[in-house]
Design a protein around this motif. Structure first.
Motif, PDB file in Angstrom:
ATOM      1  N   ASP A 149     -50.918 -32.764  15.532  1.00  0.00           N
ATOM      2  CA  ASP A 149     -51.914 -32.041  14.743  1.00  0.00           C
ATOM      3  C   ASP A 149     -52.384 -30.813  15.529  1.00  0.00           C
ATOM      4  N   GLU A 150     -52.176 -29.643  14.958  1.00  0.00           N
ATOM      5  CA  GLU A 150     -52.457 -28.400  15.682  1.00  0.00           C
ATOM      6  C   GLU A 150     -53.935 -28.236  16.016  1.00  0.00           C
ATOM      7  N   ARG A 151     -54.808 -29.000  15.299  1.00  0.00           N
ATOM      8  CA  ARG A 151     -56.247 -28.852  15.567  1.00  0.00           C
ATOM      9  C   ARG A 151     -56.657 -29.505  16.887  1.00  0.00           C
ATOM     10  N   THR A 152     -55.824 -30.416  17.387  1.00  0.00           N
ATOM     11  CA  THR A 152     -56.186 -31.123  18.630  1.00  0.00           C
ATOM     12  C   THR A 152     -55.215 -30.809  19.768  1.00  0.00           C
ATOM     13  N   TRP A 153     -54.430 -29.728  19.623  1.00  0.00           N
ATOM     14  CA  TRP A 153     -53.502 -29.380  20.697  1.00  0.00           C
ATOM     15  C   TRP A 153     -54.242 -29.042  21.990  1.00  0.00           C
ATOM     16  N   PRO A 154     -53.653 -29.389  23.145  1.00  0.00           N
ATOM     17  CA  PRO A 154     -54.254 -28.969  24.407  1.00  0.00           C
ATOM     18  C   PRO A 154     -54.156 -27.447  24.568  1.00  0.00           C
ATOM     19  N   ARG A 173     -46.042 -26.241  19.828  1.00  0.00           N
ATOM     20  CA  ARG A 173     -47.376 -26.046  20.392  1.00  0.00           C
ATOM     21  C   ARG A 173     -47.654 -24.542  20.428  1.00  0.00           C
ATOM     22  N   ARG A 174     -48.744 -24.170  21.064  1.00  0.00           N
ATOM     23  CA  ARG A 174     -49.187 -22.780  21.096  1.00  0.00           C
ATOM     24  C   ARG A 174     -49.021 -22.286  22.529  1.00  0.00           C
ATOM     25  N   ASN A 175     -48.580 -21.027  22.688  1.00  0.00           N
ATOM     26  CA  ASN A 175     -48.593 -20.423  24.020  1.00  0.00           C
ATOM     27  C   ASN A 175     -48.978 -18.953  23.903  1.00  0.00           C
ATOM     28  N   ARG A 176     -48.825 -18.190  24.980  1.00  0.00           N
ATOM     29  CA  ARG A 176     -49.331 -16.820  24.945  1.00  0.00           C
ATOM     30  C   ARG A 176     -48.475 -15.922  24.068  1.00  0.00           C
ATOM     31  N   PHE A 177     -47.318 -16.424  23.605  1.00  0.00           N
ATOM     32  CA  PHE A 177     -46.394 -15.602  22.827  1.00  0.00           C
ATOM     33  C   PHE A 177     -46.374 -15.949  21.332  1.00  0.00           C
ATOM     34  N   ALA A 178     -46.566 -17.219  21.020  1.00  0.00           N
ATOM     35  CA  ALA A 178     -46.261 -17.669  19.652  1.00  0.00           C
ATOM     36  C   ALA A 178     -46.892 -19.024  19.394  1.00  0.00           C
ATOM     37  N   GLN A 179     -46.741 -19.489  18.161  1.00  0.00           N
ATOM     38  CA  GLN A 179     -47.213 -20.827  17.803  1.00  0.00           C
ATOM     39  C   GLN A 179     -46.101 -21.604  17.115  1.00  0.00           C
ATOM     40  N   GLY A 180     -45.908 -22.837  17.549  1.00  0.00           N
ATOM     41  CA  GLY A 180     -44.908 -23.709  16.942  1.00  0.00           C
ATOM     42  C   GLY A 180     -45.506 -24.542  15.820  1.00  0.00           C
ATOM     43  N   VAL A 181     -44.646 -25.361  15.207  1.00  0.00           N
ATOM     44  CA  VAL A 181     -45.102 -26.244  14.126  1.00  0.00           C
ATOM     45  C   VAL A 181     -45.456 -27.611  14.697  1.00  0.00           C
ATOM     46  N   PRO A 240     -43.469 -25.280   6.934  1.00  0.00           N
ATOM     47  CA  PRO A 240     -43.527 -24.676   8.272  1.00  0.00           C
ATOM     48  C   PRO A 240     -44.481 -23.484   8.348  1.00  0.00           C
ATOM     49  N   ASP A 241     -45.118 -23.137   7.216  1.00  0.00           N
ATOM     50  CA  ASP A 241     -46.013 -21.969   7.203  1.00  0.00           C
ATOM     51  C   ASP A 241     -47.410 -22.412   7.630  1.00  0.00           C
ATOM     52  N   LEU A 242     -47.554 -22.585   8.945  1.00  0.00           N
ATOM     53  CA  LEU A 242     -48.800 -23.055   9.549  1.00  0.00           C
ATOM     54  C   LEU A 242     -49.127 -22.151  10.719  1.00  0.00           C
ATOM     55  N   GLY A 243     -50.282 -21.516  10.681  1.00  0.00           N
ATOM     56  CA  GLY A 243     -50.719 -20.749  11.838  1.00  0.00           C
ATOM     57  C   GLY A 243     -50.197 -19.326  11.850  1.00  0.00           C
ATOM     58  N   PRO A 244     -50.698 -18.552  12.830  1.00  0.00           N
ATOM     59  CA  PRO A 244     -50.406 -17.115  12.881  1.00  0.00           C
ATOM     60  C   PRO A 244     -49.012 -16.809  13.425  1.00  0.00           C
ATOM     61  N   GLY A 245     -48.613 -15.548  13.266  1.00  0.00           N
ATOM     62  CA  GLY A 245     -47.330 -15.068  13.798  1.00  0.00           C
ATOM     63  C   GLY A 245     -47.406 -14.797  15.292  1.00  0.00           C
ATOM     64  N   LEU A 252     -35.149 -19.965  17.394  1.00  0.00           N
ATOM     65  CA  LEU A 252     -36.269 -20.044  16.451  1.00  0.00           C
ATOM     66  C   LEU A 252     -36.693 -21.465  16.114  1.00  0.00           C
ATOM     67  N   SER A 253     -35.957 -22.489  16.600  1.00  0.00           N
ATOM     68  CA  SER A 253     -36.373 -23.876  16.333  1.00  0.00           C
ATOM     69  C   SER A 253     -37.750 -24.114  16.954  1.00  0.00           C
ATOM     70  N   HIS A 254     -38.595 -24.832  16.260  1.00  0.00           N
ATOM     71  CA  HIS A 254     -39.984 -25.157  16.640  1.00  0.00           C
ATOM     72  C   HIS A 254     -40.981 -24.057  16.274  1.00  0.00           C
ATOM     73  N   LEU A 255     -40.534 -22.820  16.086  1.00  0.00           N
ATOM     74  CA  LEU A 255     -41.460 -21.718  15.782  1.00  0.00           C
ATOM     75  C   LEU A 255     -42.004 -21.880  14.353  1.00  0.00           C
ATOM     76  N   ASN A 256     -43.250 -21.475  14.133  1.00  0.00           N
ATOM     77  CA  ASN A 256     -43.795 -21.540  12.774  1.00  0.00           C
ATOM     78  C   ASN A 256     -43.212 -20.413  11.919  1.00  0.00           C
ATOM     79  N   GLU A 257     -43.506 -20.480  10.601  1.00  0.00           N
ATOM     80  CA  GLU A 257     -42.790 -19.583   9.695  1.00  0.00           C
ATOM     81  C   GLU A 257     -43.185 -18.115   9.893  1.00  0.00           C
TER      82      GLU A 257
END
Ligand SMILES: [Zn+2]
Length: 360
Positions: free
Chosen positions: A82-87, A171-179, A187-192, A213-218
């Motif tokens: 769940d992206e709301r509780t990611w570290p 997960r999320r990092n300084r470059f992008a957000q995964g699903v 897969p359309d969850l979160g920002p680009g 591109l595997s794991h990346l959000n849409e």
């Protein structure tokens, strides 16, 4: 049975987590094990000629199982469900030191192999290794956490052999957000991509390092599609229309991969194959072939490859591990794939897309 083992083309595979499995179990790459999915004897038995070897950095929190009974796979699935509780994203220093550790371990496998294993840097080296029966190892980052926004670390890791980078894991990092690992979901969850992510795409294009591109959000996927000058590649993702996990690709994404000259690799993870998303090993090989067939109908035979997720995900019991790959190949043959088409699925499309991306 009438199936000839010797005539089959070697398999080159788009994703494994074998270096993590070797470390976790303490097993050797050179001895046949009953643990994990890939070692050299089982690869030889199954016709696996090599693949993308992922360097994946566990989040400091995920490095320890949250419950003692959990496997590392369960821990990752739970933490990133769940992206709301990611570290919070890990630090650059932590990621770089872990990356150097795994990179060194991978290089040591090749060094200790007496010429049986080679780290490949060009498509010509890959083709030669497959022709000569040398096991081909392609070094890949599953998540760009070890890379700094200025691009200096990329130069160093490139010199050490890294030729493919996935922008982020789930997960999320300084470059992008995964699903996240949730089902069912778009897969359309979160920002680009962030600005640093867009700059990284340009750096990877200039260095001619493949972008995964595997794991990346849409939204991130479409940002890369707009910015990158290389074919679009999802190393280990299936068909969202057949299994509605956000890890799989929508029809529009499959079309974009086709139009760019890219490739999608079939992920064998049972929960990404099944319509119900269940983690049930009793998933027939026919479901794997269904995804291949859907992708071939949608994109054409030139844009479909294999990306097993061996050593990183639960496999269908009929395949089980690298030694079971002939079961999948027979499933493809029974659905009519043969000759040049089968060669493309088993390794030819990977060689082509890497030659286009890398330029040699
Ligand atoms: Zn993965």
């Amino acid at each position: 049975m009438g199936h000839s083992q010797t005539a089959r083309p070697p398999i080159f595979d788009g994703h494994n987590d074998t270096i993590l499995s070797l470390e976790k179990t303490g097993r050797s790459f050179f001895e046949q094990s009953t643990e994990g999915h890939i070692d050299l004897p089982r690869s030889r038995a199954g016709g696996l000629g090599g693949g993308f070897f992922a360097i994946y950095i566990h989040d400091p929190i995920a490095a320890k199982p949250t419950q003692s009974s959990e496997s590392p796979v369960d821990t990752v699935l739970n933490i990133y469900a769940d992206e709301r509780t990611w570290p919070e994203p890990m630090s650059l220093e932590y990621a770089q030191s872990a990356a150097l550790h795994y990179l060194g371990r991978l290089l040591r496998v090749a060094q200790a192999s007496n010429g049986q294993v080679a780290v490949i840097h060009t498509a010509a080296e890959l083709q030669r290794a497959l022709d000569d029966g040398v096991f081909a190892m392609l070094l890949h980052f599953e998540g760009a956490e070890p890379l700094d926004p200025d691009g200096e670390a990329l130069e160093a890791f490139y010199a050490a052999g890294i030729r493919s980078v996935g922008l982020t894991h789930s997960r999320r990092n300084r470059f992008a957000q995964g699903v996240p690992f949730k089902f069912p979901s778009s897969p359309d969850l979160g920002p680009g991509l962030t600005d640093a992510g867009k700059a990284l795409v340009r750096q990877l294009n200039v260095r001619r390092v493949m972008i995964d591109l595997s794991h990346l959000n849409e939204r991130g996927f479409w940002d890369v599609a707009k910015l990158s000058d290389a074919p679009l590649v999802a190393t280990h993702s299936n068909v969202h229309a057949l299994s509605a996990t956000p890890r799989n690709l929508t029809d529009k994404q499959l079309d974009a991969i086709r139009d760019s000259g890219g490739v999608a690799g079939l992920n064998f993870a049972v929960s990404f194959l099944r319509a119900d998303g269940a983690r049930d090993a009793n998933t027939p090989v026919a479901r794997m072939v269904d995804h291949v067939e859907y992708m071939v109908r949608r994109m054409g035979i030139d844009h479909v490859a294999l990306g097993s997720d061996f050593d990183g995900a639960p496999m269908p019991a009929e395949v089980k591990d690298a030694a079971g790959l002939p079961t999948l190949v027979r499933g493809l043959e029974d659905r009519g794939y043969a000759g040049e088409d089968l060669r493309k699925l088993l390794h030819g499309n990977w060689v082509r897309v890497l030659r286009t991306t890398w330029g040699a």
